[in-house]
Scaffold this motif. Structure first.
Motif, short mmCIF file in Angstrom:
data_model
loop_
_atom_site.label_atom_id
_atom_site.label_comp_id
_atom_site.label_asym_id
_atom_site.label_seq_id
_atom_site.Cartn_x
_atom_site.Cartn_y
_atom_site.Cartn_z
N ALA A 223 0.86 -1.18 0.00
CA ALA A 223 0.00 0.00 0.00
C ALA A 223 0.90 1.23 0.00
N PRO A 224 0.35 2.42 -0.27
CA PRO A 224 1.19 3.63 -0.25
C PRO A 224 1.94 3.77 1.07
N ASP A 225 3.24 4.06 0.95
CA ASP A 225 4.05 4.31 2.15
C ASP A 225 4.33 5.81 2.32
N PHE A 226 3.66 6.61 1.51
CA PHE A 226 3.74 8.06 1.64
C PHE A 226 2.44 8.67 1.15
N SER A 227 1.93 9.63 1.89
CA SER A 227 0.77 10.40 1.42
C SER A 227 0.88 11.81 1.96
N VAL A 228 0.35 12.73 1.20
CA VAL A 228 0.27 14.12 1.65
C VAL A 228 -1.07 14.68 1.19
N GLY A 229 -1.74 15.37 2.07
CA GLY A 229 -3.04 15.92 1.73
C GLY A 229 -3.20 17.33 2.26
N CYS A 230 -3.88 18.16 1.50
CA CYS A 230 -4.25 19.49 1.94
C CYS A 230 -5.75 19.49 2.19
N LEU A 231 -6.13 19.78 3.42
CA LEU A 231 -7.52 19.69 3.85
C LEU A 231 -8.09 21.09 4.02
#
Length: 381
Positions: A223-231
């Protein structure tokens, strides 16, 4: 109130450690689909064993089923408990897809049951300290938040040797299959949602950046081992949340407002150091010294003291028992809060639509590659 634990893996020992902090809870027994693991856990903690999940849900003394199974089993186990008329406290996420999570919330609502979700770190002493500072207007209107859930390059460590108190192995391969976002983003999301309300839209990116995580992992579908999100919150605040398994360990939270900032050093610490810097107040001596030294040397100094003054905790709120570093969270505090709300005829804070909202955000971050961006959040509270 009597509870039963389903799933006696690595995290279950964290719950057993902190159960002692909550005399209002009584453990009726435990169950695990692995007979060997169930025997090991029950013998170590000297607790009753149930022979099946059906036996758990058939026990009239059990009011709350604590679902500590693997994420892909959350839906099935929680569904069975709700069908049997039990309240449920479920480890994150509620389910592996939004449809199943929504179904569970609707079922609990229809039956008048409480379906609450982990993590409990947003019920921590540190969270209370931050909430009070915001309510006092110490930093004015919050505008921007940076949240970090970086666990460090654990795949390069000797994770195969890690064991819980009762001997459960840390499920490294499974953690890589599920992904750091579903495992860890909730620790930040629960803080963000409880402090700033519902999220309107989310723009995210996720990827498998290190497909080879060492011996024994080559055939694992990662599965993804990195994520970045702008909320983007309905309140107008904006937050950036990163989750990863490669960057240096960092579980901090920084809130920037019109009149200053709040820094939480570690979201996994019930009594994390919390600092408030008010723009109208004089900067502390250490900060002024470093700034002057930078100007004199003509170069950037990478280390700087945390901005602001450290807030003090009251002496009477320290919990007696916490897991060892790094998971210094009162894991059973969420169950105790749920039990208290049930007895009062109220909805636990992290239940129902709030639980669904946090689950949807974590799923949207993890599955960013297959979702339109920006993602319009469907749930609300």
């Amino acid at each position: 109130m009597k509870i039963a634990i389903v799933g006696t893996g690595f995290v279950a020992d964290y719950y057993m450690t902190t159960l002692a902090n909550h005399p209002s809870l009584r453990l009726a027994g435990v169950f695990d689909r692995s007979a060997a693991r169930l025997d090991q856990f029950a013998a170590f903690h000297k607790v009753r064993k149930y022979e099946s999940l059906a036996a758990v849900t058939a026990d009239p003394d059990v009011k709350i089923v604590v679902n500590l199974t693997t994420p892909e089993s959350h839906y099935e186990v929680s569904r069975a408990a709700l069908d049997a008329g039990k309240h449920v406290y479920c480890e994150k996420p509620l389910a592996m897809d939004l449809g199943h999570a929504s179904e569970l919330v609707a079922l609990a609502d229809a039956k008048g049951l409480a379906l609450a979700t982990a993590p409990a770190n947003a019920l921590s002493d540190a969270h209370g300290l931050v909430a009070a500072a915001l309510a006092q207007g110490r930093i004015g209107t919050p505008r921007l938040v940076y949240a970090e859930m970086e666990d460090g390059p654990v795949f390069r460590d000797k994770w195969a040797t890690w064991r819980s108190r009762s001997g459960a192995p840390w499920p490294g391969l499974h953690e890589f299959e599920i992904g750091c976002t579903l495992e860890h983003a909730g620790y930040a999301l629960s803080w963000l949602v409880s402090l700033f309300g519902a999220v309107d839209t989310l723009t995210a990116f996720s990827a498998v950046t290190f497909p080879d995580k060492g011996p024994g992992t080559q055939d694992v579908v990662m599965a993804p081992d990195f994520s970045v999100g702008c909320l983007s919150f309905r309140s107008g605040l904006v937050a950036r949340l990163t989750s990863g398994l490669a960057a240096p360990k960092d579980r901090s939270l920084t809130i920037l407002g019109d009149k200053g900032s709040i820094t939480v050093r570690d979201l996994w610490d019930n009594r994390s150091a919390v600092f408030v810097e008010e723009t109208a107040a004089p900067r502390k001596l250490a900060t002024r010294v470093v700034n002057r030294l930078e100007a004199k040397l003509g170069r950037f100094i990478p280390w700087k003291p945390t901005p602001g003054q450290r807030l003090a905790y009251s002496s009477g709120t320290r919990s007696d028992a916490m897991p060892n570093f790094p998971s210094q969270i009162d894991f059973c505090r969420g169950i105790a809060a749920q039990a208290k709300a049930i007895e009062a005829g109220e909805h636990p804070y992290f239940s129902g639509n709030r639980a669904l909202h946090i689950t949807e955000l974590a799923l949207a971050l993890n599955n960013a590659g297959s979702l339109p961006q920006p993602y319009k959040v469907l749930s609300n509270f």
